[in-house]
Design a protein around this motif. Structure first.
Motif, PDB file in Angstrom:
ATOM      1  N   SER A   1       0.915  -1.125   0.327  1.00 12.06           N
ATOM      2  CA  SER A   1       0.089  -0.137   0.027  1.00 12.06           C
ATOM      3  C   SER A   1       1.284   0.932   0.013  1.00 12.06           C
ATOM      4  N   LEU A   2       1.974   1.560   0.940  1.00 14.36           N
ATOM      5  CA  LEU A   2       2.583   2.253   1.101  1.00 14.36           C
ATOM      6  C   LEU A   2       3.322   2.751  -0.550  1.00 14.36           C
ATOM      7  N   VAL A   3       3.913   1.712  -1.394  1.00 14.03           N
ATOM      8  CA  VAL A   3       4.292   1.401  -2.506  1.00 14.03           C
ATOM      9  C   VAL A   3       3.218   2.197  -4.147  1.00 14.03           C
ATOM     10  N   MET A   4       2.205   1.621  -3.356  1.00 13.35           N
ATOM     11  CA  MET A   4       0.773   2.098  -4.217  1.00 13.35           C
ATOM     12  C   MET A   4       0.690   3.992  -3.711  1.00 13.35           C
ATOM     13  N   ILE A   5       0.461   4.020  -2.879  1.00 14.39           N
ATOM     14  CA  ILE A   5       1.140   5.957  -2.090  1.00 14.39           C
ATOM     15  C   ILE A   5       2.335   6.341  -3.134  1.00 14.39           C
ATOM     16  N   LEU A   6       3.323   5.793  -3.017  1.00 15.84           N
ATOM     17  CA  LEU A   6       4.519   6.354  -4.130  1.00 15.84           C
ATOM     18  C   LEU A   6       4.328   6.265  -6.030  1.00 15.84           C
ATOM     19  N   VAL A   7       3.576   4.997  -6.296  1.00 12.08           N
ATOM     20  CA  VAL A   7       3.086   5.108  -7.699  1.00 12.08           C
ATOM     21  C   VAL A   7       2.159   6.082  -7.882  1.00 12.08           C
ATOM     22  N   ILE A   8       1.211   6.132  -7.065  1.00 19.53           N
ATOM     23  CA  ILE A   8      -0.137   7.185  -7.511  1.00 19.53           C
ATOM     24  C   ILE A   8       0.027   8.752  -7.886  1.00 19.53           C
ATOM     25  N   ILE A   9       1.064   8.581  -6.788  1.00 18.52           N
ATOM     26  CA  ILE A   9       2.119  10.353  -6.219  1.00 18.52           C
ATOM     27  C   ILE A   9       3.074  10.758  -7.312  1.00 18.52           C
ATOM     28  N   VAL A  10       3.723   9.560  -8.045  1.00 17.59           N
ATOM     29  CA  VAL A  10       4.245  10.358  -9.506  1.00 17.59           C
ATOM     30  C   VAL A  10       3.548  10.451 -10.735  1.00 17.59           C
ATOM     31  N   ALA A  11       2.532   9.135 -10.158  1.00 18.55           N
ATOM     32  CA  ALA A  11       1.858   9.446 -11.510  1.00 18.55           C
ATOM     33  C   ALA A  11       1.080  10.436 -11.607  1.00 18.55           C
ATOM     34  N   GLN A  12       0.744  10.878 -10.409  1.00 14.01           N
ATOM     35  CA  GLN A  12      -0.388  12.299 -10.768  1.00 14.01           C
ATOM     36  C   GLN A  12       0.663  13.786 -11.259  1.00 14.01           C
ATOM     37  N   MET A  13       2.037  12.905 -10.676  1.00 11.51           N
ATOM     38  CA  MET A  13       3.260  13.609 -10.718  1.00 11.51           C
ATOM     39  C   MET A  13       3.211  14.027 -12.440  1.00 11.51           C
ATOM     40  N   GLY A  14       3.472  13.270 -13.147  1.00 13.31           N
ATOM     41  CA  GLY A  14       3.504  13.014 -14.712  1.00 13.31           C
ATOM     42  C   GLY A  14       2.681  13.479 -15.710  1.00 13.31           C
ATOM     43  N   ALA A  15       1.438  12.597 -14.834  1.00 14.87           N
ATOM     44  CA  ALA A  15      -0.104  13.604 -15.455  1.00 14.87           C
ATOM     45  C   ALA A  15       0.183  15.175 -15.329  1.00 14.87           C
ATOM     46  N   ARG A  16       0.285  15.597 -14.271  1.00 18.29           N
ATOM     47  CA  ARG A  16       0.058  17.176 -14.461  1.00 18.29           C
ATOM     48  C   ARG A  16       1.093  17.991 -15.497  1.00 18.29           C
ATOM     49  N   TRP A  17       2.516  16.900 -15.582  1.00 20.87           N
ATOM     50  CA  TRP A  17       3.449  17.700 -16.167  1.00 20.87           C
ATOM     51  C   TRP A  17       3.342  17.773 -17.687  1.00 20.87           C
ATOM     52  N   LEU A  18       2.314  16.397 -17.715  1.00 22.30           N
ATOM     53  CA  LEU A  18       2.093  16.449 -19.592  1.00 22.30           C
ATOM     54  C   LEU A  18       0.399  17.096 -19.840  1.00 22.30           C
ATOM     55  N   GLY A  19      -0.203  17.687 -18.786  1.00 25.92           N
ATOM     56  CA  GLY A  19      -1.568  17.975 -18.815  1.00 25.92           C
ATOM     57  C   GLY A  19      -2.714  17.184 -19.140  1.00 25.92           C
ATOM     58  N   ILE A  20      -2.183  16.176 -18.288  1.00 29.80           N
ATOM     59  CA  ILE A  20      -3.418  15.273 -18.069  1.00 29.80           C
ATOM     60  C   ILE A  20      -4.150  15.277 -16.954  1.00 29.80           C
ATOM     61  N   THR A  21      -5.416  14.900 -16.672  1.00 26.94           N
ATOM     62  CA  THR A  21      -6.256  14.961 -15.295  1.00 26.94           C
ATOM     63  C   THR A  21      -5.833  13.531 -15.050  1.00 26.94           C
ATOM     64  N   PHE A  22      -5.618  13.443 -13.751  1.00 24.98           N
ATOM     65  CA  PHE A  22      -5.582  12.577 -12.636  1.00 24.98           C
ATOM     66  C   PHE A  22      -7.032  12.104 -11.845  1.00 24.98           C
ATOM     67  N   PRO A  23      -8.503  12.389 -12.562  1.00 18.41           N
ATOM     68  CA  PRO A  23      -8.708  12.257 -11.301  1.00 18.41           C
ATOM     69  C   PRO A  23      -8.820  11.011 -10.489  1.00 18.41           C
ATOM     70  N   GLY A  24      -9.070  11.385  -9.061  1.00 19.33           N
ATOM     71  CA  GLY A  24      -9.367  10.869  -8.108  1.00 19.33           C
ATOM     72  C   GLY A  24      -8.460  10.112  -7.485  1.00 19.33           C
ATOM     73  N   ALA A  25      -6.650  10.897  -7.744  1.00 22.61           N
ATOM     74  CA  ALA A  25      -5.531  10.200  -7.124  1.00 22.61           C
ATOM     75  C   ALA A  25      -5.552  10.467  -5.678  1.00 22.61           C
ATOM     76  N   ALA A  26      -6.096  11.405  -5.570  1.00 19.28           N
ATOM     77  CA  ALA A  26      -5.993  11.956  -3.582  1.00 19.28           C
ATOM     78  C   ALA A  26      -6.483  11.059  -2.606  1.00 19.28           C
ATOM     79  N   ASN A  27      -7.407  10.859  -3.601  1.00 24.70           N
ATOM     80  CA  ASN A  27      -8.466   9.849  -2.392  1.00 24.70           C
ATOM     81  C   ASN A  27      -7.314   8.557  -2.567  1.00 24.70           C
ATOM     82  N   TYR A  28      -7.603   7.674  -4.116  1.00 20.39           N
ATOM     83  CA  TYR A  28      -6.452   7.209  -4.203  1.00 20.39           C
ATOM     84  C   TYR A  28      -5.635   6.598  -3.134  1.00 20.39           C
ATOM     85  N   ALA A  29      -4.622   7.653  -2.840  1.00 20.85           N
ATOM     86  CA  ALA A  29      -3.131   7.804  -2.145  1.00 20.85           C
ATOM     87  C   ALA A  29      -3.991   7.656  -1.027  1.00 20.85           C
ATOM     88  N   GLY A  30      -5.289   8.300  -0.346  1.00 15.68           N
ATOM     89  CA  GLY A  30      -5.556   8.307   0.921  1.00 15.68           C
ATOM     90  C   GLY A  30      -6.130   6.891   1.057  1.00 15.68           C
TER      91      GLY A  30
END
Length: 178
Positions: free
Chosen positions: A27-56
């Protein structure tokens, strides 16, 4: 014969606690993956809906699934003041504390399982963009609560029978004032 079956049961329980710890680490690794994916999506201008919820959800899973292993390995925070004052009655004070902890653990487990049941029955979904059925993240919390209740109950019976809790003397019992 009875002693061997008791040891086998303790090995199974220790395996369950370790499995909870492994799932918590995942689950901790999943948090890392979600946060990195959210950062990557933001850099590419793509939305990642619910990323904060999934990390929670992953954070709640990591916390609850690790509780039992943390308790049994001695890294769980335990207040030892009563035990230090108990003197020769430490066994009974420890049993009293574990009895209360066990009761509270089973109380939490009962309501956590009940929440999963009703969330599934009512098709309850999260309020965020992710629209996740809430019984899914609640299941990890219920499983972790059950593992903690089992660990506390095991320690309670162990202290009654042997005088020892089976909780490792870990970092929780070391003084940091020295």
């Amino acid at each position: 014969m009875l002693e061997r079956s008791g040891h086998a049961l303790l090995r199974v329980l220790d395996g369950l606690y370790r499995a909870g710890a492994v799932l918590a680490a995942i689950s901790l690794v999943m948090i890392l993956v979600i946060i990195v994916a959210q950062m990557g999506a933001r850099w590419l201008g793509i939305t990642f809906p619910g990323a904060a919820n999934y990390a929670g959800y992953a954070m709640a899973s990591a916390s609850f699934l690790a509780f039992a292993h943390a308790l049994k390995s001695g890294t769980h925070i335990r207040v030892g003041l009563l035990l230090n004052l108990a003197g020769r009655h430490v066994r009974w004070v420890e049993a009293w504390c574990l009895a209360i902890g066990s009761a509270l653990g089973w109380y939490l487990t009962w309501y956590a399982v009940k929440a999963v049941y009703w969330s599934r029955k009512l098709h309850d979904i999260s309020q965020g963009q992710d629209q996740t059925p809430l019984w899914i993240p609640q299941s990890a919390m219920a499983a972790g609560a059950a593992l903690l209740a089992i660990a506390l109950t095991e320690s309670f019976f162990r202290v009654l029978v042997t005088g020892r809790t089976g909780i490792a003397a870990g970092t929780g019992e070391q003084s940091h004032a020295e």
